[in-house]
Write an enzyme that holds these catalytic residues in place. Structure first.
Site, mmCIF file in Angstrom:
data_model
loop_
_atom_site.group_PDB
_atom_site.id
_atom_site.type_symbol
_atom_site.label_atom_id
_atom_site.label_comp_id
_atom_site.label_asym_id
_atom_site.label_seq_id
_atom_site.Cartn_x
_atom_site.Cartn_y
_atom_site.Cartn_z
ATOM 1 N N GLU A 48 0.854 -1.184 0.000
ATOM 2 C CA GLU A 48 0.000 0.000 0.000
ATOM 3 C C GLU A 48 0.896 1.242 0.000
ATOM 4 O O GLU A 48 1.491 1.584 1.026
ATOM 5 C CB GLU A 48 -0.908 0.010 1.233
ATOM 6 C CG GLU A 48 -1.899 -1.134 1.288
ATOM 7 C CD GLU A 48 -3.001 -1.004 0.260
ATOM 8 O OE1 GLU A 48 -3.245 0.115 -0.230
ATOM 9 O OE2 GLU A 48 -3.614 -2.027 -0.059
ATOM 10 N N CYS A 79 5.442 -2.333 -8.012
ATOM 11 C CA CYS A 79 4.040 -1.973 -7.781
ATOM 12 C C CYS A 79 3.919 -0.709 -6.928
ATOM 13 O O CYS A 79 4.115 0.390 -7.428
ATOM 14 C CB CYS A 79 3.301 -3.170 -7.187
ATOM 15 S SG CYS A 79 1.513 -3.079 -7.332
ATOM 16 N N ARG A 106 -2.279 5.071 -10.389
ATOM 17 C CA ARG A 106 -2.541 4.115 -9.297
ATOM 18 C C ARG A 106 -3.709 3.201 -9.658
ATOM 19 O O ARG A 106 -4.650 3.613 -10.320
ATOM 20 C CB ARG A 106 -2.904 4.865 -8.019
ATOM 21 C CG ARG A 106 -1.810 5.722 -7.461
ATOM 22 C CD ARG A 106 -2.284 6.370 -6.209
ATOM 23 N NE ARG A 106 -2.718 5.283 -5.349
ATOM 24 C CZ ARG A 106 -2.908 5.365 -4.059
ATOM 25 N NH1 ARG A 106 -2.724 6.487 -3.451
ATOM 26 N NH2 ARG A 106 -3.288 4.327 -3.361
ATOM 27 N N ILE A 133 -1.076 -7.227 -9.301
ATOM 28 C CA ILE A 133 -2.049 -7.241 -8.210
ATOM 29 C C ILE A 133 -2.430 -5.796 -7.910
ATOM 30 O O ILE A 133 -1.592 -5.027 -7.436
ATOM 31 C CB ILE A 133 -1.475 -7.917 -6.949
ATOM 32 C CG1 ILE A 133 -1.023 -9.347 -7.266
ATOM 33 C CG2 ILE A 133 -2.502 -7.891 -5.817
ATOM 34 C CD1 ILE A 133 -0.251 -10.016 -6.156
ATOM 35 N N ARG A 134 -3.649 -5.407 -8.219
ATOM 36 C CA ARG A 134 -4.102 -4.012 -8.041
ATOM 37 C C ARG A 134 -3.035 -3.061 -8.541
ATOM 38 O O ARG A 134 -2.668 -2.098 -7.880
ATOM 39 C CB ARG A 134 -4.425 -3.726 -6.584
ATOM 40 C CG ARG A 134 -5.731 -4.260 -6.128
ATOM 41 C CD ARG A 134 -6.107 -3.790 -4.763
ATOM 42 N NE ARG A 134 -5.082 -2.912 -4.208
ATOM 43 C CZ ARG A 134 -5.128 -2.374 -3.020
ATOM 44 N NH1 ARG A 134 -6.144 -2.596 -2.235
ATOM 45 N NH2 ARG A 134 -4.165 -1.595 -2.579
ATOM 46 N N HIS A 169 4.973 -7.806 -9.973
ATOM 47 C CA HIS A 169 5.677 -8.397 -8.830
ATOM 48 C C HIS A 169 6.596 -9.538 -9.259
ATOM 49 O O HIS A 169 6.206 -10.699 -9.215
ATOM 50 C CB HIS A 169 4.662 -8.943 -7.822
ATOM 51 C CG HIS A 169 3.859 -7.895 -7.139
ATOM 52 N ND1 HIS A 169 4.261 -7.314 -5.956
ATOM 53 C CD2 HIS A 169 2.684 -7.315 -7.474
ATOM 54 C CE1 HIS A 169 3.365 -6.419 -5.584
ATOM 55 N NE2 HIS A 169 2.399 -6.401 -6.495
ATOM 56 N N GLU A 171 8.966 -10.687 -7.590
ATOM 57 C CA GLU A 171 9.276 -11.463 -6.382
ATOM 58 C C GLU A 171 8.250 -12.559 -6.108
ATOM 59 O O GLU A 171 8.485 -13.431 -5.270
ATOM 60 C CB GLU A 171 9.406 -10.518 -5.170
ATOM 61 C CG GLU A 171 8.107 -10.001 -4.602
ATOM 62 C CD GLU A 171 7.461 -8.844 -5.368
ATOM 63 O OE1 GLU A 171 6.462 -8.306 -4.865
ATOM 64 O OE2 GLU A 171 7.936 -8.483 -6.461
#
Length: 186
Positions: A48, A79, A106, A133-134, A169, A171
């Site tokens: 976040e 991200c 965003r 992811i988002r 991502h 990772e």
């Protein structure tokens, strides 16, 4: 070589696993005194961005981290990390570290249900398994920021001098090539 991983919130443990896999010494940055330890590069994880930015300020780490990046410390941002680095956000008036010459959107792919995976080309790497992811995407690059990857016409990975930022991502995969690319900046 030692890499610090911002561990205030988000997917920092997964980046640590990548670094372990590559045999790289690393530690977590959780409080201001952690910034006093010597390190050669920094990872800003997904999570976040608003929370991470707020915590960096509340824990009095913000100025030090921003200064290190501006002074050339290599940084890998995934991200939310890309949002933290962006000089401008197209759908939010707030910015954070503002060291990356780019405009980032965003939550560009929607909410959690908009998460997806795709294999796409990255310049200098080849086909890579991308996990979104988002996720944000980069709407526009500024100055000498170089586009390294796109998905469906949207910029998802860029490089500017010491900064490597992406919407996805790496990772969360078993593929270490992006982390290897990052380590070459050190």
């Amino acid at each position: 070589m030692t890499v610090a991983v911002l561990a205030l919130q988000g997917a920092f443990a997964e980046h640590e696993e990548m670094l372990k896999k590559l045999g790289v010494e690393h530690f977590q940055i959780r409080q201001k005194c952690d910034l006093e330890r010597p390190f050669d590069a920094l990872i800003l994880p997904g999570g976040e961005s608003t929370v991470q930015g707020k915590l960096m300020r509340e824990l009095d780490m913000f100025d030090t981290i921003q200064s290190q990046i501006k002074n050339g410390m290599p940084v890998l941002a995934t991200c939310a990390g890309a949002i933290l680095l962006a000089q401008q956000l197209s759908n939010d008036a707030a910015t954070h570290l503002a060291t990356l010459p780019a405009v980032v959107r965003r939550n560009a792919y929607g909410r959690q249900l908009g998460s997806f995976s795709v294999d796409e080309q990255i310049e200098g790497i080849g086909t890579f398994p991308m996990r979104f992811i988002r996720a944000p995407y980069i709407e526009k690059v500024l100055d000498d920021t170089k586009v390294l990857a796109k998905v469906d016409g949207n910029i998802v990975m860029v490089e500017n001098k010491n900064q490597l930022a992406m919407s996805f991502h790496p990772e969360l995969t078993s593929d270490t090539r992006i982390h290897e690319m990052f380590l070459k900046k050190i």
